[in-house]
Design a protein around this motif. Structure first.
Motif, PDB file in Angstrom:
ATOM      1  N   SER A 249     -33.996 -14.456 -11.013  1.00 56.90           N
ATOM      2  CA  SER A 249     -34.902 -15.475 -11.548  1.00 56.90           C
ATOM      3  C   SER A 249     -34.287 -16.880 -11.472  1.00 56.90           C
ATOM      4  O   SER A 249     -34.971 -17.864 -11.715  1.00 56.90           O
ATOM      5  CB  SER A 249     -35.304 -15.144 -12.989  1.00 56.90           C
ATOM      6  N   MET A 250     -32.996 -16.965 -11.120  1.00 52.17           N
ATOM      7  CA  MET A 250     -32.342 -18.270 -10.942  1.00 52.17           C
ATOM      8  C   MET A 250     -32.892 -18.932  -9.682  1.00 52.17           C
ATOM      9  O   MET A 250     -33.265 -18.244  -8.732  1.00 52.17           O
ATOM     10  CB  MET A 250     -30.824 -18.117 -10.748  1.00 52.17           C
ATOM     11  N   ASP A 251     -32.878 -20.262  -9.664  1.00 53.58           N
ATOM     12  CA  ASP A 251     -33.242 -20.921  -8.414  1.00 53.58           C
ATOM     13  C   ASP A 251     -32.085 -20.729  -7.431  1.00 53.58           C
ATOM     14  O   ASP A 251     -30.942 -20.499  -7.819  1.00 53.58           O
ATOM     15  CB  ASP A 251     -33.587 -22.404  -8.635  1.00 53.58           C
ATOM     16  N   GLU A 252     -32.378 -20.819  -6.156  1.00 49.91           N
ATOM     17  CA  GLU A 252     -31.408 -20.498  -5.114  1.00 49.91           C
ATOM     18  C   GLU A 252     -30.163 -21.380  -5.167  1.00 49.91           C
ATOM     19  O   GLU A 252     -29.042 -20.899  -4.990  1.00 49.91           O
ATOM     20  CB  GLU A 252     -32.073 -20.611  -3.745  1.00 49.91           C
ATOM     21  N   ASP A 253     -30.337 -22.668  -5.430  1.00 44.88           N
ATOM     22  CA  ASP A 253     -29.183 -23.569  -5.496  1.00 44.88           C
ATOM     23  C   ASP A 253     -28.248 -23.193  -6.647  1.00 44.88           C
ATOM     24  O   ASP A 253     -27.023 -23.212  -6.486  1.00 44.88           O
ATOM     25  CB  ASP A 253     -29.636 -25.019  -5.645  1.00 44.88           C
ATOM     26  N   SER A 254     -28.814 -22.852  -7.793  1.00 50.48           N
ATOM     27  CA  SER A 254     -27.997 -22.453  -8.950  1.00 50.48           C
ATOM     28  C   SER A 254     -27.261 -21.156  -8.668  1.00 50.48           C
ATOM     29  O   SER A 254     -26.091 -21.009  -9.022  1.00 50.48           O
ATOM     30  CB  SER A 254     -28.866 -22.301 -10.192  1.00 50.48           C
ATOM     31  N   GLU A 255     -27.940 -20.209  -8.041  1.00 51.14           N
ATOM     32  CA  GLU A 255     -27.305 -18.936  -7.702  1.00 51.14           C
ATOM     33  C   GLU A 255     -26.154 -19.151  -6.728  1.00 51.14           C
ATOM     34  O   GLU A 255     -25.062 -18.609  -6.912  1.00 51.14           O
ATOM     35  CB  GLU A 255     -28.317 -17.973  -7.089  1.00 51.14           C
ATOM     36  N   ASN A 256     -26.382 -19.958  -5.697  1.00 51.28           N
ATOM     37  CA  ASN A 256     -25.325 -20.227  -4.720  1.00 51.28           C
ATOM     38  C   ASN A 256     -24.141 -20.942  -5.356  1.00 51.28           C
ATOM     39  O   ASN A 256     -22.988 -20.651  -5.041  1.00 51.28           O
ATOM     40  CB  ASN A 256     -25.884 -21.039  -3.549  1.00 51.28           C
ATOM     41  N   ALA A 257     -24.421 -21.884  -6.255  1.00 54.92           N
ATOM     42  CA  ALA A 257     -23.346 -22.599  -6.953  1.00 54.92           C
ATOM     43  C   ALA A 257     -22.549 -21.641  -7.833  1.00 54.92           C
ATOM     44  O   ALA A 257     -21.308 -21.706  -7.871  1.00 54.92           O
ATOM     45  CB  ALA A 257     -23.925 -23.740  -7.787  1.00 54.92           C
ATOM     46  N   MET A 258     -23.238 -20.740  -8.526  1.00 50.16           N
ATOM     47  CA  MET A 258     -22.556 -19.763  -9.380  1.00 50.16           C
ATOM     48  C   MET A 258     -21.674 -18.848  -8.525  1.00 50.16           C
ATOM     49  O   MET A 258     -20.503 -18.630  -8.848  1.00 50.16           O
ATOM     50  CB  MET A 258     -23.563 -18.921 -10.160  1.00 50.16           C
ATOM     51  N   ARG A 259     -22.200 -18.344  -7.420  1.00 56.22           N
ATOM     52  CA  ARG A 259     -21.437 -17.445  -6.564  1.00 56.22           C
ATOM     53  C   ARG A 259     -20.219 -18.150  -5.966  1.00 56.22           C
ATOM     54  O   ARG A 259     -19.136 -17.574  -5.891  1.00 56.22           O
ATOM     55  CB  ARG A 259     -22.333 -16.882  -5.473  1.00 56.22           C
ATOM     56  N   ALA A 260     -20.385 -19.400  -5.554  1.00 51.72           N
ATOM     57  CA  ALA A 260     -19.262 -20.170  -5.001  1.00 51.72           C
ATOM     58  C   ALA A 260     -18.192 -20.392  -6.067  1.00 51.72           C
ATOM     59  O   ALA A 260     -16.991 -20.268  -5.790  1.00 51.72           O
ATOM     60  CB  ALA A 260     -19.755 -21.501  -4.450  1.00 51.72           C
ATOM     61  N   GLN A 261     -18.602 -20.695  -7.294  1.00 52.87           N
ATOM     62  CA  GLN A 261     -17.654 -20.913  -8.384  1.00 52.87           C
ATOM     63  C   GLN A 261     -16.916 -19.620  -8.728  1.00 52.87           C
ATOM     64  O   GLN A 261     -15.711 -19.634  -8.977  1.00 52.87           O
ATOM     65  CB  GLN A 261     -18.364 -21.471  -9.620  1.00 52.87           C
TER      66      GLN A 261
ATOM     67  N   SER B 172     -12.891 -19.292  -8.345  1.00 47.48           N
ATOM     68  CA  SER B 172     -12.075 -18.906  -9.505  1.00 47.48           C
ATOM     69  C   SER B 172     -11.269 -17.649  -9.208  1.00 47.48           C
ATOM     70  O   SER B 172     -10.083 -17.572  -9.536  1.00 47.48           O
ATOM     71  CB  SER B 172     -12.962 -18.675 -10.727  1.00 47.48           C
ATOM     72  N   TRP B 173     -11.897 -16.657  -8.590  1.00 48.48           N
ATOM     73  CA  TRP B 173     -11.215 -15.411  -8.284  1.00 48.48           C
ATOM     74  C   TRP B 173     -10.089 -15.638  -7.270  1.00 48.48           C
ATOM     75  O   TRP B 173      -9.017 -15.057  -7.389  1.00 48.48           O
ATOM     76  CB  TRP B 173     -12.213 -14.372  -7.782  1.00 48.48           C
ATOM     77  N   LYS B 174     -10.304 -16.509  -6.269  1.00 47.90           N
ATOM     78  CA  LYS B 174      -9.244 -16.831  -5.308  1.00 47.90           C
ATOM     79  C   LYS B 174      -8.022 -17.399  -6.031  1.00 47.90           C
ATOM     80  O   LYS B 174      -6.893 -17.002  -5.760  1.00 47.90           O
ATOM     81  CB  LYS B 174      -9.741 -17.857  -4.283  1.00 47.90           C
ATOM     82  N   GLY B 175      -8.259 -18.308  -6.967  1.00 50.78           N
ATOM     83  CA  GLY B 175      -7.155 -18.905  -7.715  1.00 50.78           C
ATOM     84  C   GLY B 175      -6.429 -17.891  -8.577  1.00 50.78           C
ATOM     85  O   GLY B 175      -5.192 -17.878  -8.645  1.00 50.78           O
TER      86      GLY B 175
ATOM     87  N   SER C 282     -24.177  -0.417  -8.543  1.00 45.78           N
ATOM     88  CA  SER C 282     -24.483  -0.622  -7.123  1.00 45.78           C
ATOM     89  C   SER C 282     -24.311  -2.102  -6.779  1.00 45.78           C
ATOM     90  O   SER C 282     -24.731  -2.977  -7.525  1.00 45.78           O
ATOM     91  CB  SER C 282     -25.925  -0.215  -6.827  1.00 45.78           C
ATOM     92  N   GLN C 283     -23.710  -2.347  -5.619  1.00 48.63           N
ATOM     93  CA  GLN C 283     -23.484  -3.727  -5.198  1.00 48.63           C
ATOM     94  C   GLN C 283     -24.801  -4.406  -4.859  1.00 48.63           C
ATOM     95  O   GLN C 283     -25.620  -3.867  -4.139  1.00 48.63           O
ATOM     96  CB  GLN C 283     -22.553  -3.752  -3.994  1.00 48.63           C
ATOM     97  N   VAL C 284     -24.985  -5.591  -5.415  1.00 50.45           N
ATOM     98  CA  VAL C 284     -26.184  -6.399  -5.174  1.00 50.45           C
ATOM     99  C   VAL C 284     -25.863  -7.500  -4.171  1.00 50.45           C
ATOM    100  O   VAL C 284     -26.587  -7.710  -3.204  1.00 50.45           O
ATOM    101  CB  VAL C 284     -26.694  -7.013  -6.497  1.00 50.45           C
ATOM    102  N   LEU C 285     -24.774  -8.217  -4.397  1.00 51.84           N
ATOM    103  CA  LEU C 285     -24.331  -9.311  -3.536  1.00 51.84           C
ATOM    104  C   LEU C 285     -22.812  -9.273  -3.463  1.00 51.84           C
ATOM    105  O   LEU C 285     -22.145  -8.821  -4.396  1.00 51.84           O
ATOM    106  CB  LEU C 285     -24.771 -10.660  -4.101  1.00 51.84           C
ATOM    107  N   SER C 286     -22.274  -9.816  -2.381  1.00 53.79           N
ATOM    108  CA  SER C 286     -20.825  -9.850  -2.230  1.00 53.79           C
ATOM    109  C   SER C 286     -20.442 -11.109  -1.457  1.00 53.79           C
ATOM    110  O   SER C 286     -21.168 -11.544  -0.569  1.00 53.79           O
ATOM    111  CB  SER C 286     -20.341  -8.612  -1.471  1.00 53.79           C
TER     112      SER C 286
END
Length: 130
Positions: A79-91, A95-98, A121-125
């Protein structure tokens, strides 16, 4: 109350008590890790407070090797807008890389964030080299 009913209730209660400690022992150790780096990573992930940052979406996290599993409410995620979802996934990936890099100084790997539903079940990766 009949004697048969009392006997059945006692049998059910003793069966439950017999299974209870075994079930609890399994869940207590499933989140703990003998690997100090994994424990350090999980503490760092917990420190991100993802459940507070994304309270309607993130329901939990788990570290497995170089993968950070993030359990999400799929309906809320979609239900998130696409830009918010992409920003969350990038963040999340940044964070995990660090976190992974700090726990594995000088090592290289492909780290992944895996968004998973209620059933695991995996939804996104997403993945990145560190």
């Amino acid at each position: 109350m009949s004697i048969h009913r009392v006997v059945l209730q006692l049998a059910a209660a003793s069966a439950f008590c017999a299974l209870g400690p075994a079930a609890c022992a399994g869940t207590a150790t499933s989140h703990a890790s003998g690997d100090a780096a994994t424990a350090q990573e999980q503490r760092a992930v917990d420190g991100l407070a993802l459940k507070k940052r994304y309270p309607d979406i993130v329901t939990g996290t788990d570290v497995k090797g170089s993968t950070l599993m993030i359990y999400v409410d799929v309906d809320k995620l979609y239900s998130m807008d696409e830009d918010s979802e992409n920003a969350m996934r990038a963040q999340l990936l940044k964070s995990w890389k660090g976190i992974w890099s700090a726990a594995h100084r000088g090592e290289h790997a492909t780290v992944r964030t895996s968004l998973r539903d209620y059933y695991g079940s995996q939804v996104l990766s997403d993945a990145a080299r560190v």
